[in-house]
Scaffold this motif. Structure first.
Motif, PDB file in Angstrom:
ATOM      1  N   ARG A  69     -13.372   2.574   8.358  1.00 24.29           N
ATOM      2  CA  ARG A  69     -13.386   2.739   9.816  1.00 24.29           C
ATOM      3  C   ARG A  69     -12.902   1.447  10.454  1.00 24.29           C
ATOM      4  NH1 ARG A  69     -13.269   6.920  12.565  1.00 24.29           N
ATOM      5  NH2 ARG A  69     -14.662   6.175  14.154  1.00 24.29           N
ATOM      6  N   HIS A  72      -5.516   6.798  11.211  1.00 30.13           N
ATOM      7  CA  HIS A  72      -5.950   8.034  11.854  1.00 30.13           C
ATOM      8  C   HIS A  72      -6.609   7.646  13.182  1.00 30.13           C
ATOM      9  CE1 HIS A  72      -5.440  10.077   7.933  1.00 30.13           C
ATOM     10  NE2 HIS A  72      -5.888   8.935   7.447  1.00 30.13           N
ATOM     11  N   GLU A  80      -8.030   3.689  -4.066  1.00 30.62           N
ATOM     12  CA  GLU A  80      -7.978   4.260  -2.729  1.00 30.62           C
ATOM     13  C   GLU A  80      -8.876   3.461  -1.787  1.00 30.62           C
ATOM     14  OE1 GLU A  80      -8.878   8.542  -0.581  1.00 30.62           O
ATOM     15  OE2 GLU A  80      -8.713   8.437  -2.761  1.00 30.62           O
ATOM     16  N   MET A  81      -8.454   3.392  -0.531  1.00 27.46           N
ATOM     17  CA  MET A  81      -9.236   2.710   0.489  1.00 27.46           C
ATOM     18  C   MET A  81      -9.386   3.652   1.674  1.00 27.46           C
ATOM     19  SD  MET A  81      -8.669   0.785   3.639  1.00 27.46           S
ATOM     20  CE  MET A  81      -6.919   0.658   3.535  1.00 27.46           C
ATOM     21  N   ARG A  82     -10.614   3.758   2.166  1.00 26.20           N
ATOM     22  CA  ARG A  82     -10.933   4.508   3.385  1.00 26.20           C
ATOM     23  C   ARG A  82     -11.907   3.636   4.165  1.00 26.20           C
ATOM     24  NH1 ARG A  82     -10.025  10.086   3.220  1.00 26.20           N
ATOM     25  NH2 ARG A  82      -9.216  10.796   1.223  1.00 26.20           N
ATOM     26  N   ASP A 127       0.998   5.242   1.102  1.00 28.93           N
ATOM     27  CA  ASP A 127       0.381   6.207   2.028  1.00 28.93           C
ATOM     28  C   ASP A 127      -0.555   5.557   3.040  1.00 28.93           C
ATOM     29  OD1 ASP A 127       1.688   8.308   0.617  1.00 28.93           O
ATOM     30  OD2 ASP A 127       0.089   8.251  -0.882  1.00 28.93           O
ATOM     31  N   TRP A 128      -0.177   4.377   3.560  1.00 26.78           N
ATOM     32  CA  TRP A 128      -0.982   3.717   4.599  1.00 26.78           C
ATOM     33  C   TRP A 128      -0.930   4.579   5.851  1.00 26.78           C
ATOM     34  CZ3 TRP A 128      -4.012  -0.661   4.701  1.00 26.78           C
ATOM     35  CH2 TRP A 128      -4.475  -1.052   5.961  1.00 26.78           C
ATOM     36  N   ARG A 178      -9.427   5.249  11.554  1.00 28.43           N
ATOM     37  CA  ARG A 178      -9.677   5.073  10.122  1.00 28.43           C
ATOM     38  C   ARG A 178      -8.372   4.671   9.461  1.00 28.43           C
ATOM     39  NH1 ARG A 178      -9.965  10.339   8.443  1.00 28.43           N
ATOM     40  NH2 ARG A 178      -9.344  10.986  10.513  1.00 28.43           N
ATOM     41  N   TYR A 179      -8.471   3.796   8.471  1.00 31.36           N
ATOM     42  CA  TYR A 179      -7.338   3.506   7.604  1.00 31.36           C
ATOM     43  C   TYR A 179      -7.577   4.253   6.300  1.00 31.36           C
ATOM     44  CZ  TYR A 179      -6.360  -0.870  10.280  1.00 31.36           C
ATOM     45  OH  TYR A 179      -6.083  -1.816  11.235  1.00 31.36           O
ATOM     46  N   THR A 180      -6.522   4.863   5.776  1.00 24.67           N
ATOM     47  CA  THR A 180      -6.549   5.402   4.422  1.00 24.67           C
ATOM     48  C   THR A 180      -5.268   4.938   3.744  1.00 24.67           C
ATOM     49  OG1 THR A 180      -5.521   7.498   5.066  1.00 24.67           O
ATOM     50  CG2 THR A 180      -7.936   7.434   5.007  1.00 24.67           C
ATOM     51  N   LYS A 233     -14.313  -3.667   2.447  1.00 24.47           N
ATOM     52  CA  LYS A 233     -13.820  -2.412   1.867  1.00 24.47           C
ATOM     53  C   LYS A 233     -12.329  -2.488   1.552  1.00 24.47           C
ATOM     54  CE  LYS A 233     -17.205   0.869   3.514  1.00 24.47           C
ATOM     55  NZ  LYS A 233     -17.507   1.716   2.395  1.00 24.47           N
ATOM     56  N   TRP A 259       0.832  -1.199   0.000  1.00 28.57           N
ATOM     57  CA  TRP A 259       0.000   0.000   0.000  1.00 28.57           C
ATOM     58  C   TRP A 259       0.868   1.250   0.000  1.00 28.57           C
ATOM     59  CZ3 TRP A 259      -5.315  -0.567  -0.099  1.00 28.57           C
ATOM     60  CH2 TRP A 259      -5.814  -1.836   0.198  1.00 28.57           C
TER      61      TRP A 259
END
Length: 142
Positions: free
Chosen positions: A112, A81, A108-110, A77-78, A97-99, A135, A75
């Protein structure tokens, strides 16, 4: 985000939430040595069934090799947050949250997540992840 004061330079021992926060900060900085320093030698780190890295990993080196290094390899920019901390005794639950962007698909993955940590003697002894795995997997599918 609930503020967590880093007390590592104070005479009082760090609270369980402080230890967890240091783990997130080390992870965000890519400082695997500092991250391993937050983990007990016999840590049990469980990634949820259905998550690409599902399983329980033991030892600080096992966690960083099988989880953190693989996330960095798969990934871009893992980021975790860490939004809200709920602490009671040795238990710390973090609503987060993971982004990230999957390297293979560019998607992209976002999502909770909730993390449950158990901290004893200033070290993380147990971690369990709760996440919407669909997700995450969706971002990995071409």
């Amino acid at each position: 985000m609930t503020a967590v004061t880093d007390r590592t330079n104070m005479t009082h021992p760090a609270s369980p939430a402080d230890v967890v926060r240091r783990q997130y900060l080390a992870s965000a900085a890519g400082d695997l040595e500092a991250l391993r320093a937050t983990l007990a030698p016999d840590v049990e780190w469980t990634e949820m069934a259905g998550f690409p890295l599902a399983g329980t990993y033991r030892t600080p080196a096992g966690v960083t090799t099988h989880v953190m290094e693989r996330l960095a390899a798969e990934w871009d920019d893992w980021v975790v947050h860490d939004d809200t901390y709920v602490a009671e005794g040795e238990n710390v639950v973090v609503l987060a949250r993971y982004t990230a962007v999957n390297k293979a698909t560019g998607k992209e993955m976002r999502v909770r997540v909730a993390h449950h940590f158990t901290v004893r003697g200033g070290l993380i002894v147990r971690f369990e992840q709760f996440v919407d795995t669909a997700k995450v997997l969706e971002a990995m599918r071409p």
